[in-house]
Motif scaffolding. Structure first.
Motif, PDB file in Angstrom:
ATOM      1  N   ARG A  19       0.811  -1.219   0.000  1.00 29.27           N
ATOM      2  CA  ARG A  19       0.000   0.000   0.000  1.00 29.27           C
ATOM      3  C   ARG A  19       0.843   1.266   0.000  1.00 29.27           C
ATOM      4  NH1 ARG A  19      -4.134  -2.574   4.342  1.00 29.27           N
ATOM      5  NH2 ARG A  19      -2.128  -3.234   5.139  1.00 29.27           N
ATOM      6  N   ILE A  20       2.158   1.142   0.231  1.00 27.54           N
ATOM      7  CA  ILE A  20       3.034   2.317   0.164  1.00 27.54           C
ATOM      8  C   ILE A  20       3.049   2.913  -1.237  1.00 27.54           C
ATOM      9  CG2 ILE A  20       4.515   1.526   2.039  1.00 27.54           C
ATOM     10  CD1 ILE A  20       6.635   0.888  -0.126  1.00 27.54           C
ATOM     11  N   PHE A  21       2.694   2.116  -2.249  1.00 27.21           N
ATOM     12  CA  PHE A  21       2.687   2.604  -3.625  1.00 27.21           C
ATOM     13  C   PHE A  21       1.422   3.387  -3.976  1.00 27.21           C
ATOM     14  CE2 PHE A  21       5.650  -1.021  -4.021  1.00 27.21           C
ATOM     15  CZ  PHE A  21       6.744  -0.328  -4.487  1.00 27.21           C
ATOM     16  N   LEU A  22       0.435   3.398  -3.087  1.00 26.43           N
ATOM     17  CA  LEU A  22      -0.821   4.083  -3.375  1.00 26.43           C
ATOM     18  C   LEU A  22      -0.848   5.455  -2.717  1.00 26.43           C
ATOM     19  CD1 LEU A  22      -3.398   1.192  -2.877  1.00 26.43           C
ATOM     20  CD2 LEU A  22      -2.262   1.922  -4.986  1.00 26.43           C
ATOM     21  N   ARG A  23      -1.513   6.400  -3.382  1.00 27.42           N
ATOM     22  CA  ARG A  23      -1.722   7.725  -2.786  1.00 27.42           C
ATOM     23  C   ARG A  23      -2.684   7.591  -1.627  1.00 27.42           C
ATOM     24  NH1 ARG A  23      -2.364  11.505  -8.063  1.00 27.42           N
ATOM     25  NH2 ARG A  23      -0.196  11.319  -8.689  1.00 27.42           N
ATOM     26  N   SER A  24      -2.672   8.575  -0.766  1.00 22.54           N
ATOM     27  CA  SER A  24      -3.612   8.579   0.353  1.00 22.54           C
ATOM     28  C   SER A  24      -5.028   8.483  -0.195  1.00 22.54           C
ATOM     29  CB  SER A  24      -3.459   9.863   1.170  1.00 22.54           C
ATOM     30  OG  SER A  24      -2.176   9.913   1.722  1.00 22.54           O
ATOM     31  N   LEU A  31      -3.979  -6.940  -1.377  1.00 22.24           N
ATOM     32  CA  LEU A  31      -4.179  -7.493  -2.717  1.00 22.24           C
ATOM     33  C   LEU A  31      -4.545  -6.399  -3.707  1.00 22.24           C
ATOM     34  CD1 LEU A  31      -4.274  -9.945  -4.571  1.00 22.24           C
ATOM     35  CD2 LEU A  31      -6.657 -10.269  -3.882  1.00 22.24           C
ATOM     36  N   GLN A  32      -5.414  -5.478  -3.304  1.00 21.84           N
ATOM     37  CA  GLN A  32      -5.771  -4.370  -4.184  1.00 21.84           C
ATOM     38  C   GLN A  32      -4.550  -3.504  -4.495  1.00 21.84           C
ATOM     39  OE1 GLN A  32      -8.984  -2.762  -1.781  1.00 21.84           O
ATOM     40  NE2 GLN A  32     -10.460  -3.276  -3.399  1.00 21.84           N
ATOM     41  N   ALA A  33      -3.714  -3.264  -3.503  1.00 26.08           N
ATOM     42  CA  ALA A  33      -2.518  -2.452  -3.713  1.00 26.08           C
ATOM     43  C   ALA A  33      -1.545  -3.127  -4.671  1.00 26.08           C
ATOM     44  CB  ALA A  33      -1.840  -2.161  -2.379  1.00 26.08           C
ATOM     45  N   VAL A  34      -1.369  -4.440  -4.519  1.00 28.60           N
ATOM     46  CA  VAL A  34      -0.491  -5.178  -5.437  1.00 28.60           C
ATOM     47  C   VAL A  34      -1.037  -5.101  -6.856  1.00 28.60           C
ATOM     48  CG1 VAL A  34       0.290  -7.489  -6.094  1.00 28.60           C
ATOM     49  CG2 VAL A  34       0.448  -6.766  -3.726  1.00 28.60           C
ATOM     50  N   PHE A  35      -2.311  -5.369  -6.993  1.00 26.61           N
ATOM     51  CA  PHE A  35      -2.935  -5.376  -8.319  1.00 26.61           C
ATOM     52  C   PHE A  35      -2.855  -3.996  -8.966  1.00 26.61           C
ATOM     53  CE2 PHE A  35      -6.728  -5.108 -11.099  1.00 26.61           C
ATOM     54  CZ  PHE A  35      -6.391  -6.124 -11.990  1.00 26.61           C
ATOM     55  N   ARG A  36      -3.193  -2.952  -8.217  1.00 29.06           N
ATOM     56  CA  ARG A  36      -3.187  -1.600  -8.797  1.00 29.06           C
ATOM     57  C   ARG A  36      -1.779  -1.141  -9.145  1.00 29.06           C
ATOM     58  NH1 ARG A  36      -2.595   1.706 -11.510  1.00 29.06           N
ATOM     59  NH2 ARG A  36      -3.477   3.791 -11.616  1.00 29.06           N
ATOM     60  N   ARG A  58     -14.117  -9.143  -7.802  1.00 31.45           N
ATOM     61  CA  ARG A  58     -14.720  -7.863  -7.409  1.00 31.45           C
ATOM     62  C   ARG A  58     -13.700  -7.003  -6.657  1.00 31.45           C
ATOM     63  NH1 ARG A  58     -19.046  -9.763  -4.934  1.00 31.45           N
ATOM     64  NH2 ARG A  58     -20.258  -9.752  -6.844  1.00 31.45           N
ATOM     65  N   GLU A  59     -12.925  -7.635  -5.779  1.00 28.83           N
ATOM     66  CA  GLU A  59     -11.899  -6.914  -5.022  1.00 28.83           C
ATOM     67  C   GLU A  59     -10.846  -6.324  -5.964  1.00 28.83           C
ATOM     68  OE1 GLU A  59      -8.774  -7.644  -1.324  1.00 28.83           O
ATOM     69  OE2 GLU A  59      -9.804  -9.364  -2.202  1.00 28.83           O
ATOM     70  N   LEU A  60     -10.436  -7.102  -6.960  1.00 29.65           N
ATOM     71  CA  LEU A  60      -9.432  -6.616  -7.907  1.00 29.65           C
ATOM     72  C   LEU A  60      -9.968  -5.481  -8.772  1.00 29.65           C
ATOM     73  CD1 LEU A  60      -7.746  -9.945  -9.033  1.00 29.65           C
ATOM     74  CD2 LEU A  60      -6.982  -8.304  -7.305  1.00 29.65           C
ATOM     75  N   VAL A  61     -11.187  -5.606  -9.242  1.00 30.97           N
ATOM     76  CA  VAL A  61     -11.785  -4.543 -10.044  1.00 30.97           C
ATOM     77  C   VAL A  61     -11.898  -3.267  -9.209  1.00 30.97           C
ATOM     78  CG1 VAL A  61     -13.888  -3.793 -11.229  1.00 30.97           C
ATOM     79  CG2 VAL A  61     -12.975  -6.088 -11.645  1.00 30.97           C
ATOM     80  N   GLY A  62     -12.224  -3.397  -7.942  1.00 28.29           N
ATOM     81  CA  GLY A  62     -12.291  -2.247  -7.047  1.00 28.29           C
ATOM     82  C   GLY A  62     -10.952  -1.538  -6.900  1.00 28.29           C
ATOM     83  N   LEU A  64      -8.975  -0.687  -9.149  1.00 31.42           N
ATOM     84  CA  LEU A  64      -8.745   0.265 -10.233  1.00 31.42           C
ATOM     85  C   LEU A  64      -9.133   1.684  -9.847  1.00 31.42           C
ATOM     86  CD1 LEU A  64      -9.929  -1.955 -13.208  1.00 31.42           C
ATOM     87  CD2 LEU A  64      -7.592  -1.546 -12.402  1.00 31.42           C
ATOM     88  N   ALA A  65      -9.875   1.854  -8.776  1.00 25.91           N
ATOM     89  CA  ALA A  65     -10.269   3.188  -8.311  1.00 25.91           C
ATOM     90  C   ALA A  65      -9.126   3.892  -7.574  1.00 25.91           C
ATOM     91  CB  ALA A  65     -11.486   3.085  -7.391  1.00 25.91           C
ATOM     92  N   TYR A  66      -8.110   3.155  -7.160  1.00 30.76           N
ATOM     93  CA  TYR A  66      -7.005   3.738  -6.413  1.00 30.76           C
ATOM     94  C   TYR A  66      -5.989   4.358  -7.367  1.00 30.76           C
ATOM     95  CZ  TYR A  66      -8.953   1.187  -2.521  1.00 30.76           C
ATOM     96  OH  TYR A  66      -9.801   0.718  -1.562  1.00 30.76           O
ATOM     97  N   GLU A  67      -5.254   5.349  -6.849  1.00 29.59           N
ATOM     98  CA  GLU A  67      -4.211   6.000  -7.635  1.00 29.59           C
ATOM     99  C   GLU A  67      -2.847   5.633  -7.068  1.00 29.59           C
ATOM    100  OE1 GLU A  67      -4.644  10.186  -8.498  1.00 29.59           O
ATOM    101  OE2 GLU A  67      -6.792  10.043  -8.072  1.00 29.59           O
ATOM    102  N   VAL A  68      -1.913   5.390  -7.977  1.00 30.42           N
ATOM    103  CA  VAL A  68      -0.546   5.080  -7.578  1.00 30.42           C
ATOM    104  C   VAL A  68       0.187   6.386  -7.294  1.00 30.42           C
ATOM    105  CG1 VAL A  68       1.638   4.102  -8.410  1.00 30.42           C
ATOM    106  CG2 VAL A  68      -0.505   2.917  -8.849  1.00 30.42           C
ATOM    107  N   ASP A  69       1.010   6.393  -6.268  1.00 29.35           N
ATOM    108  CA  ASP A  69       1.815   7.557  -5.919  1.00 29.35           C
ATOM    109  C   ASP A  69       3.058   7.562  -6.813  1.00 29.35           C
ATOM    110  OD1 ASP A  69       3.630   9.393  -4.748  1.00 29.35           O
ATOM    111  OD2 ASP A  69       2.709   9.099  -2.778  1.00 29.35           O
TER     112      ASP A  69
END
Length: 110
Positions: A19-24, A31-36, A58-62, A64-69
């Protein structure tokens, strides 16, 4: 490409928090953080997954709403590049030393 290296049950995923790779943003699962972040490490347009579990998909598709930092990704790439350069210079040094060393069985005199 397999974003999780083939299995989400590997011990690395309990030790490393991707999750360190995702923006706040709202809390993402690991799993979502790895996928995104798989779309940006390296940058790709498509990531293929296979599952027979609708909730997993469904979790993986969700994700896609996250932004990578982008700044964290840049720093990660710089660390990898520095590591490669260090490994390359170590290899070059070892190669030069092994070429300069006299071979076994050589008496050392000419």
């Amino acid at each position: 490409m397999s974003p999780v290296g083939g299995s989400t049950s590997e011990t690395v995923w309990g030790k490393f928090d991707p999750r360190i790779f995702l923006r706040s943003s709202p809390p993402a699962t690991r799993l979502q953080a790895v996928f995104r972040s798989a779309y940006d490490l390296p940058r790709v347009d498509v990531v293929a997954v296979g599952t027979s579990n609708v909730d997993h998909l469904r979790e993986l598709v969700g994700a896609l709403a996250y932004e990578v930092d982008d700044q964290v990704v840049l720093e990660y790439r710089q660390l990898l590049q520095a590591r490669r350069q260090l490994a390359g210079s170590s290899f070059t040094t070892c190669s030069a030393v092994s070429r300069a060393a006299p071979s076994r069985g050589s008496s050392g005199s000419a």
